[in-house]
Design an enzyme around this catalytic site. Sequence first.
Site, PDB file in Angstrom:
ATOM      1  N   HIS A 173       0.827  -1.219   0.000  1.00 39.49           N
ATOM      2  CA  HIS A 173       0.000   0.000   0.000  1.00 39.49           C
ATOM      3  C   HIS A 173       0.856   1.262   0.000  1.00 39.49           C
ATOM      4  O   HIS A 173       0.503   2.267   0.615  1.00 39.49           O
ATOM      5  CB  HIS A 173      -0.948   0.026   1.201  1.00 39.49           C
ATOM      6  CG  HIS A 173      -1.968  -1.070   1.212  1.00 39.49           C
ATOM      7  ND1 HIS A 173      -3.235  -0.911   0.713  1.00 39.49           N
ATOM      8  CD2 HIS A 173      -1.897  -2.348   1.648  1.00 39.49           C
ATOM      9  CE1 HIS A 173      -3.912  -2.039   0.858  1.00 39.49           C
ATOM     10  NE2 HIS A 173      -3.119  -2.937   1.411  1.00 39.49           N
ATOM     11  N   ASN A 246     -10.326  -2.688   2.773  1.00 36.74           N
ATOM     12  CA  ASN A 246     -10.041  -2.695   1.335  1.00 36.74           C
ATOM     13  C   ASN A 246     -11.329  -2.430   0.570  1.00 36.74           C
ATOM     14  O   ASN A 246     -12.415  -2.445   1.142  1.00 36.74           O
ATOM     15  CB  ASN A 246      -9.488  -4.054   0.905  1.00 36.74           C
ATOM     16  CG  ASN A 246      -7.994  -4.200   1.184  1.00 36.74           C
ATOM     17  OD1 ASN A 246      -7.293  -3.228   1.423  1.00 36.74           O
ATOM     18  ND2 ASN A 246      -7.517  -5.425   1.155  1.00 36.74           N
TER      19      ASN A 246
HETATM   20 FE1  HDE Z   1      -2.387  -4.771   5.407  1.00 36.18          FE
HETATM   21  N1  HDE Z   1      -0.576  -3.986   5.878  1.00 36.18           N
HETATM   22  N2  HDE Z   1      -1.767  -6.586   6.035  1.00 36.18           N
HETATM   23  N3  HDE Z   1      -4.170  -5.612   4.853  1.00 36.18           N
HETATM   24  N4  HDE Z   1      -3.055  -2.992   4.798  1.00 36.18           N
HETATM   25  C1  HDE Z   1      -0.219  -2.716   5.702  1.00 36.18           C
HETATM   26  O1  HDE Z   1       0.873  -1.449   7.311  1.00 36.18           O
HETATM   27  C2  HDE Z   1      -0.673  -6.809   6.776  1.00 36.18           C
HETATM   28  C3  HDE Z   1      -4.525  -6.917   4.998  1.00 36.18           C
HETATM   29  C4  HDE Z   1      -4.313  -2.668   4.414  1.00 36.18           C
HETATM   30  O2  HDE Z   1      -3.118   3.561   4.063  1.00 36.18           O
HETATM   31  C5  HDE Z   1       1.107  -2.405   6.315  1.00 36.18           C
HETATM   32  O3  HDE Z   1       1.123   0.747   7.692  1.00 36.18           O
HETATM   33  C6  HDE Z   1      -0.626  -8.180   7.211  1.00 36.18           C
HETATM   34  C7  HDE Z   1      -5.939  -7.077   4.831  1.00 36.18           C
HETATM   35  C8  HDE Z   1      -4.383  -1.275   4.072  1.00 36.18           C
HETATM   36  O4  HDE Z   1      -1.454   3.368   5.473  1.00 36.18           O
HETATM   37  C9  HDE Z   1       1.535  -3.739   6.931  1.00 36.18           C
HETATM   38  C10 HDE Z   1      -1.742  -8.763   6.679  1.00 36.18           C
HETATM   39  C11 HDE Z   1      -6.424  -5.829   4.572  1.00 36.18           C
HETATM   40  C12 HDE Z   1      -3.097  -0.776   4.289  1.00 36.18           C
HETATM   41  C13 HDE Z   1       0.356  -4.611   6.615  1.00 36.18           C
HETATM   42  C14 HDE Z   1      -2.448  -7.758   5.948  1.00 36.18           C
HETATM   43  C15 HDE Z   1      -5.302  -4.926   4.591  1.00 36.18           C
HETATM   44  C16 HDE Z   1      -2.297  -1.873   4.744  1.00 36.18           C
HETATM   45  C17 HDE Z   1       2.121  -1.748   5.416  1.00 36.18           C
HETATM   46  C18 HDE Z   1      -2.184 -10.199   6.782  1.00 36.18           C
HETATM   47  C19 HDE Z   1      -7.863  -5.425   4.285  1.00 36.18           C
HETATM   48  C20 HDE Z   1      -2.623   0.634   4.040  1.00 36.18           C
HETATM   49  C21 HDE Z   1       2.200  -0.311   5.877  1.00 36.18           C
HETATM   50  C22 HDE Z   1      -2.214 -10.737   8.091  1.00 36.18           C
HETATM   51  C23 HDE Z   1      -8.739  -5.640   5.401  1.00 36.18           C
HETATM   52  C24 HDE Z   1      -2.856   1.526   5.225  1.00 36.18           C
HETATM   53  C25 HDE Z   1       1.360  -0.236   7.036  1.00 36.18           C
HETATM   54  C26 HDE Z   1      -2.441   2.929   4.896  1.00 36.18           C
HETATM   55  C27 HDE Z   1      -0.954  -1.747   5.090  1.00 36.18           C
HETATM   56  C28 HDE Z   1       0.294  -5.872   7.051  1.00 36.18           C
HETATM   57  C29 HDE Z   1      -3.629  -8.034   5.213  1.00 36.18           C
HETATM   58  C30 HDE Z   1      -5.465  -3.523   4.327  1.00 36.18           C
HETATM   59  C31 HDE Z   1       2.851  -4.306   6.473  1.00 36.18           C
HETATM   60  C32 HDE Z   1       0.458  -8.796   8.068  1.00 36.18           C
HETATM   61  C33 HDE Z   1      -6.726  -8.390   4.944  1.00 36.18           C
HETATM   62  C34 HDE Z   1      -5.596  -0.521   3.586  1.00 36.18           C
HETATM   63  O5  HDE Z   1       1.653  -3.640   8.325  1.00 36.18           O
END
Ligand code: HDE
Length: 809
Positions: A173, A246
């Site tokens: 993201h 999302n």
């Molecule tokens: Fe994320 N995800 N994600 N994700 N995600 C990040 O956090 C992660 C997942 C989502 O505008 C990171 O700050 C793991 C689902 C958005 O700043 C990180 C898992 C959904 C954003 C991270 C998921 C998301 C992130 C990278 C699986 C929808 C952007 C930078 C267990 C519900 C937020 C940060 C923004 C961002 C980890 C799966 C949505 C690496 C470990 C499911 C919208 O922490």
Amino acid sequence: MPKSTKTPPKPAKRAAAKSAARNTDSGPSEVGAALFDPNSKKMAQVQKMAAAMPHNLSKSSEHGFANGTNPPRGASVDPPSRLATGSTLSEENGSTKTGSVASAGANATIESLDRVRVDSAGRMLTTNQGVAVADNQNSLKDGLRGPVLLEDFILREKITHFDHERIPERIVHARGSGAHGYFECYEALTDITRAAPFQAAGKVTPVFVRFSTVQGERGSKDTARDVRGFAVKFYTEEGNWDLVGNNIPVFFIQDAMKFPDLVHAVKPEPHHQMPQAASAHDTFWDFVSLMPESTHMLMWVMSDRGIPRSYATMQGFGVHTFRMVNEAGDSVFVKFHWTPKAGTHSLVWDEAVKISGADPDYHRRDLWERIESGNYPEYELGLQVFTEEQAEEFSFDILDATKIVPEELVPVRPVGRMVLDRNPDNFFAETEQVAFCTAHILPGLDFSNDPLLAGRIHSYVDTQISRLGGPNFHEIPINSPIAPVHNNQRDGLHRQAIHRGRVSYEPNSLAGGCPFQAGATQGFVSVPARQTARDEQGKVRAKPEKFADHYTQARLFYESQSPVEQDHIANAFRFELSKVTVPAIRERTVAMLRNASEALAKKVAMGLSIDPLPDPLPLALAEPAPPEVTRSPALSLLARPGDGTLKGRKVALLVAPGVHGASISALQAALVEQGAVARLVGPRIGRMPTADGDTLDADASMENEPGFLFDALVLPDGAEGVAALAQDGHTMEFIKDQFRHCKTILTLGASRSLLAKAGLPAAMDKSHAQGGTGLLFADATAAKEVAAEFIASVARHRHFGREMDPPLL
Ligand code: HDE
């Protein structure tokens, strides 16, 4: 306890007490002999406060289940005066820098963003130390042609700061855009939750939202086929709540353990860092075709949801099942849905590809321009609420993030609206530094046991520590809550708060027990319910049985799409897999699709010349439970046409010297009235005479704003102008793209000939048969009359009746 003495002690004793009270490393056995001396007075007050807590008054409440689920408020005593809790007696010695003493119980780092906004109007240039810079053009040299001097602290500060301007981008993201706004609650939801935003009808909570793509780097194109992040930070008076969702309600994987694998597979391949902002490559399809639980999510990403028209026209979802908890501690399960007021509209693939070249900032610009022009993006928040008992009966597991709860099974209850009405002042300070964390949750909300969510609760806080340079990222202004922040966490890189007093631990008596634990009435208490409690099992690394049904909901999604949407899904699979270099991976994916939809698998196979069809992949669950719902109309984008207005839509009115001006101006006025962005696009920008003796000022050219950037097209009347347009090759591309992308074209008078010149197969347009008219013809004199019809046609967004695969033109 000091005895209150009406008769002051003898001078010698007073002096001794006074002297003793000045030490920071030992003290007398009795205090209070010199109460008019500030040091002694403070010492006496501290002694009094400490004595008022003869033991740890809260200790007995730390044990047992009942206390654990209903912790009491922590014990505290009021200090006799603020003297007792201060760091230093000298705090009264204020200056323009130190200010005066901290206001009682206040943390100034949480005030509104105004405290850190900077406006330089009328100000002179300074260094970061506030020293005025006399010359910002030249470095300091030893003579006009001599070497630059090391002592040039002004140059060095400027360059050093510049050298460190970048911070690591988000691991996923990275590409995104944000806006401020507010959430307004429709009605009190106190029956199901005590969460702050839902406590009263009309209650308004400030929010900051960031939309993003997942795969590409920070500077990548906006219109990649990808999932879009939809992250909302609610600044409530009970703390910050981040709903990090999302635009697609399911996910690729079921367990956080697989997230690094998924991301490594989808990101540019590590040996050559290609492709950028695209899932169409070997490693992604290798991974997902070995992970059949991704099939459902793949359907969504390959659908037009993967290429939204605008952030303002896509849905958002919390994805996981969460809990809501009311005052009495009763909890229900909940799924979050954001629905755009402008309807759900997407691009078509050919258009998305072209836009990525002409305007990689397409979504960012669209969001910015909508807000700047007062067409505020608006979304309704809806909840699907269900009980644990209901969930037990579902054919799928509500802890599985690859499953939805169909709206036909649990309806979506609208509970409020979110309006994005303010662009950030500074992209870096706000949009880049905002730190969304799934762990940021409020009293009245709670997590479910979704194993994917568990990993996220850890990951988001963790990742900010390296991205934002330490554990104090909550103090960066965009992240700081509006709720009071008081705890005993101290120090760390870039600490902003200056904590008064010497106590940074609890229990304490030296600060009267403060800050004390809030207890269950005000504080966050985890819901004690345990979803697996009924049959106790040992530690295990495995999934529940229902997680093994990988295809039922993928089928539900595909079957619920309109024929056009189904075609687009098939085409997207065809495109993506055609970019895969390894035939075995293409075949494996088709084998996987056969379990979801034989028709889709066949179409994709045909598009890739895979013949015969490979055997379907083996099923992990031979006989999945029969689904409650086999068709869900709500899953089609067409289910949400929007409010019928043109707010934020872009319309091109082609112009050239000699066009009929009055009709163009009349249409432009009608469109602007509707909130549309109606631009005059000429062979070049600038003023040009019209056939009817006026001038038009083209603010865009066909070169700098190609046709695919617009939602609709108006072709002008006026023989001379039309002839000029006919001579410019851009015109034909403009018209062809508008036609191919199924957009509304209004042809006034003489410009009919342009359609023929562009080779446009007007007879092929079946948009009439589909209930709308995508190709409109009118005389210039009837421009005003046709405006309403044109507007209604544009509001329909697309006229897929004319779509052909492959396109005829
Ligand atoms: Fe994320 N995800 N994600 N994700 N995600 C990040 O956090 C992660 C997942 C989502 O505008 C990171 O700050 C793991 C689902 C958005 O700043 C990180 C898992 C959904 C954003 C991270 C998921 C998301 C992130 C990278 C699986 C929808 C952007 C930078 C267990 C519900 C937020 C940060 C923004 C961002 C980890 C799966 C949505 C690496 C470990 C499911 C919208 O922490």
